[in-house]
Design a protein around this motif. Sequence first.
Motif, PDB file in Angstrom:
ATOM      1  N   GLU A  32       0.831  -1.195   0.000  1.00  0.00           N
ATOM      2  CA  GLU A  32       0.000   0.000   0.000  1.00  0.00           C
ATOM      3  C   GLU A  32       0.866   1.245   0.000  1.00  0.00           C
ATOM      4  OE1 GLU A  32      -2.854   0.080   3.157  1.00  0.00           O
ATOM      5  OE2 GLU A  32      -3.424  -1.990   2.811  1.00  0.00           O
ATOM      6  N   LYS A  33       0.398   2.272  -0.720  1.00  0.00           N
ATOM      7  CA  LYS A  33       1.082   3.550  -0.723  1.00  0.00           C
ATOM      8  C   LYS A  33       0.131   4.600  -0.195  1.00  0.00           C
ATOM      9  CE  LYS A  33       4.431   4.342  -3.761  1.00  0.00           C
ATOM     10  NZ  LYS A  33       4.981   4.914  -4.971  1.00  0.00           N
ATOM     11  N   THR A  34       0.686   5.631   0.375  1.00  0.00           N
ATOM     12  CA  THR A  34      -0.130   6.732   0.850  1.00  0.00           C
ATOM     13  C   THR A  34      -0.641   7.513  -0.346  1.00  0.00           C
ATOM     14  OG1 THR A  34       1.252   6.888   2.802  1.00  0.00           O
ATOM     15  CG2 THR A  34      -0.146   8.768   2.318  1.00  0.00           C
ATOM     16  N   VAL A  35      -1.934   7.794  -0.335  1.00  0.00           N
ATOM     17  CA  VAL A  35      -2.529   8.555  -1.413  1.00  0.00           C
ATOM     18  C   VAL A  35      -2.535  10.023  -1.011  1.00  0.00           C
ATOM     19  CG1 VAL A  35      -4.623   8.918  -2.756  1.00  0.00           C
ATOM     20  CG2 VAL A  35      -3.957   6.606  -2.093  1.00  0.00           C
ATOM     21  N   LEU A  36      -2.022  10.860  -1.874  1.00  0.00           N
ATOM     22  CA  LEU A  36      -1.940  12.286  -1.608  1.00  0.00           C
ATOM     23  C   LEU A  36      -3.078  12.980  -2.342  1.00  0.00           C
ATOM     24  CD1 LEU A  36      -0.473  14.822  -0.581  1.00  0.00           C
ATOM     25  CD2 LEU A  36       0.900  14.725  -2.651  1.00  0.00           C
ATOM     26  N   ALA A  37      -3.920  13.675  -1.597  1.00  0.00           N
ATOM     27  CA  ALA A  37      -4.989  14.446  -2.216  1.00  0.00           C
ATOM     28  C   ALA A  37      -4.377  15.723  -2.774  1.00  0.00           C
ATOM     29  CB  ALA A  37      -6.067  14.764  -1.199  1.00  0.00           C
ATOM     30  N   VAL A  38      -4.464  15.891  -4.083  1.00  0.00           N
ATOM     31  CA  VAL A  38      -3.880  17.057  -4.718  1.00  0.00           C
ATOM     32  C   VAL A  38      -4.953  18.134  -4.847  1.00  0.00           C
ATOM     33  CG1 VAL A  38      -2.682  17.930  -6.754  1.00  0.00           C
ATOM     34  CG2 VAL A  38      -2.239  15.613  -5.953  1.00  0.00           C
ATOM     35  N   ASN A  39      -4.932  19.058  -3.899  1.00  0.00           N
ATOM     36  CA  ASN A  39      -5.803  20.228  -3.964  1.00  0.00           C
ATOM     37  C   ASN A  39      -5.059  21.398  -3.337  1.00  0.00           C
ATOM     38  OD1 ASN A  39      -6.257  20.161  -1.084  1.00  0.00           O
ATOM     39  ND2 ASN A  39      -7.759  18.535  -1.415  1.00  0.00           N
ATOM     40  N   ALA A  40      -5.581  22.597  -3.545  1.00  0.00           N
ATOM     41  CA  ALA A  40      -4.876  23.799  -3.107  1.00  0.00           C
ATOM     42  C   ALA A  40      -4.612  23.801  -1.605  1.00  0.00           C
ATOM     43  CB  ALA A  40      -5.664  25.044  -3.514  1.00  0.00           C
ATOM     44  N   GLU A  41      -5.554  23.311  -0.824  1.00  0.00           N
ATOM     45  CA  GLU A  41      -5.384  23.319   0.628  1.00  0.00           C
ATOM     46  C   GLU A  41      -4.226  22.419   1.061  1.00  0.00           C
ATOM     47  OE1 GLU A  41      -7.983  22.812   4.718  1.00  0.00           O
ATOM     48  OE2 GLU A  41      -8.806  22.059   2.844  1.00  0.00           O
ATOM     49  N   ASN A  42      -4.209  21.180   0.585  1.00  0.00           N
ATOM     50  CA  ASN A  42      -3.142  20.245   0.970  1.00  0.00           C
ATOM     51  C   ASN A  42      -1.777  20.705   0.470  1.00  0.00           C
ATOM     52  OD1 ASN A  42      -4.827  18.561   2.355  1.00  0.00           O
ATOM     53  ND2 ASN A  42      -5.120  17.143   0.670  1.00  0.00           N
ATOM     54  N   ILE A  43      -1.729  21.214  -0.750  1.00  0.00           N
ATOM     55  CA  ILE A  43      -0.451  21.674  -1.286  1.00  0.00           C
ATOM     56  C   ILE A  43       0.033  22.892  -0.501  1.00  0.00           C
ATOM     57  CG2 ILE A  43       0.727  22.601  -3.319  1.00  0.00           C
ATOM     58  CD1 ILE A  43      -1.215  20.870  -4.995  1.00  0.00           C
ATOM     59  N   GLU A  76       5.508  15.175  -1.966  1.00  0.00           N
ATOM     60  CA  GLU A  76       4.872  16.283  -1.259  1.00  0.00           C
ATOM     61  C   GLU A  76       5.809  17.487  -1.197  1.00  0.00           C
ATOM     62  OE1 GLU A  76       2.009  13.858   1.850  1.00  0.00           O
ATOM     63  OE2 GLU A  76       4.143  14.030   2.284  1.00  0.00           O
ATOM     64  N   THR A  77       7.090  17.229  -1.036  1.00  0.00           N
ATOM     65  CA  THR A  77       8.084  18.297  -1.005  1.00  0.00           C
ATOM     66  C   THR A  77       8.100  19.040  -2.334  1.00  0.00           C
ATOM     67  OG1 THR A  77       9.433  17.036   0.541  1.00  0.00           O
ATOM     68  CG2 THR A  77      10.537  18.813  -0.650  1.00  0.00           C
ATOM     69  N   LEU A  78       8.064  18.298  -3.418  1.00  0.00           N
ATOM     70  CA  LEU A  78       8.077  18.931  -4.737  1.00  0.00           C
ATOM     71  C   LEU A  78       6.838  19.788  -4.962  1.00  0.00           C
ATOM     72  CD1 LEU A  78       9.529  15.973  -6.823  1.00  0.00           C
ATOM     73  CD2 LEU A  78      10.681  18.111  -6.235  1.00  0.00           C
ATOM     74  N   LEU A  79       5.694  19.318  -4.500  1.00  0.00           N
ATOM     75  CA  LEU A  79       4.479  20.121  -4.623  1.00  0.00           C
ATOM     76  C   LEU A  79       4.627  21.429  -3.842  1.00  0.00           C
ATOM     77  CD1 LEU A  79       1.710  17.402  -4.253  1.00  0.00           C
ATOM     78  CD2 LEU A  79       2.160  18.795  -6.268  1.00  0.00           C
ATOM     79  N   GLY A  80       5.114  21.341  -2.620  1.00  0.00           N
ATOM     80  CA  GLY A  80       5.326  22.530  -1.802  1.00  0.00           C
ATOM     81  C   GLY A  80       6.349  23.478  -2.407  1.00  0.00           C
ATOM     82  N   LEU A  81       7.411  22.922  -2.978  1.00  0.00           N
ATOM     83  CA  LEU A  81       8.434  23.746  -3.611  1.00  0.00           C
ATOM     84  C   LEU A  81       7.857  24.510  -4.799  1.00  0.00           C
ATOM     85  CD1 LEU A  81      11.508  21.329  -3.578  1.00  0.00           C
ATOM     86  CD2 LEU A  81      11.255  23.454  -2.279  1.00  0.00           C
ATOM     87  N   GLY A  82       7.040  23.841  -5.584  1.00  0.00           N
ATOM     88  CA  GLY A  82       6.405  24.501  -6.730  1.00  0.00           C
ATOM     89  C   GLY A  82       5.584  25.700  -6.287  1.00  0.00           C
ATOM     90  N   TRP A  83       4.823  25.514  -5.229  1.00  0.00           N
ATOM     91  CA  TRP A  83       3.994  26.592  -4.678  1.00  0.00           C
ATOM     92  C   TRP A  83       4.874  27.777  -4.259  1.00  0.00           C
ATOM     93  CZ3 TRP A  83      -1.368  26.212  -2.887  1.00  0.00           C
ATOM     94  CH2 TRP A  83      -1.785  27.268  -2.106  1.00  0.00           C
TER      95      TRP A  83
END
Length: 101
Positions: A32-43, A76-83
């Motif tokens: 199992e892998k953790t599923v990341l919800a990709v939305n503005a709040e989580n990012i 998750e780090t890459l998503l945050g970095l993009g923001w």
Amino acid sequence: MAEKKTTKKAAAETAEVAVKKTTTKKAAVKAEKTVLAVNAENIGFKAGDVYQALAAAENALSVKEIAKAAKISEEETLLGLGWLFKEGKLQSTEDNKIALA
């Protein structure tokens, strides 16, 4: 005497089946892998985690180092970095590390 042997044999088979079930469950959990919800709040929250990790380090870090410091995955780090890059809060260095702007 025959009944005791049957009971021991049945107990051994039950234990063997229990071991097989436990092994199967452990393998399923690892797959199992953790599923990341990709939305503005989580990012946005991940961007905050990244920012705090960089602020605490007070120097440039690689993506892997940021993920470890923030206790989040590299994705998750890459998503945050993009923001944060979009907001102009980060700069990259010559050695592929990221620092606060």
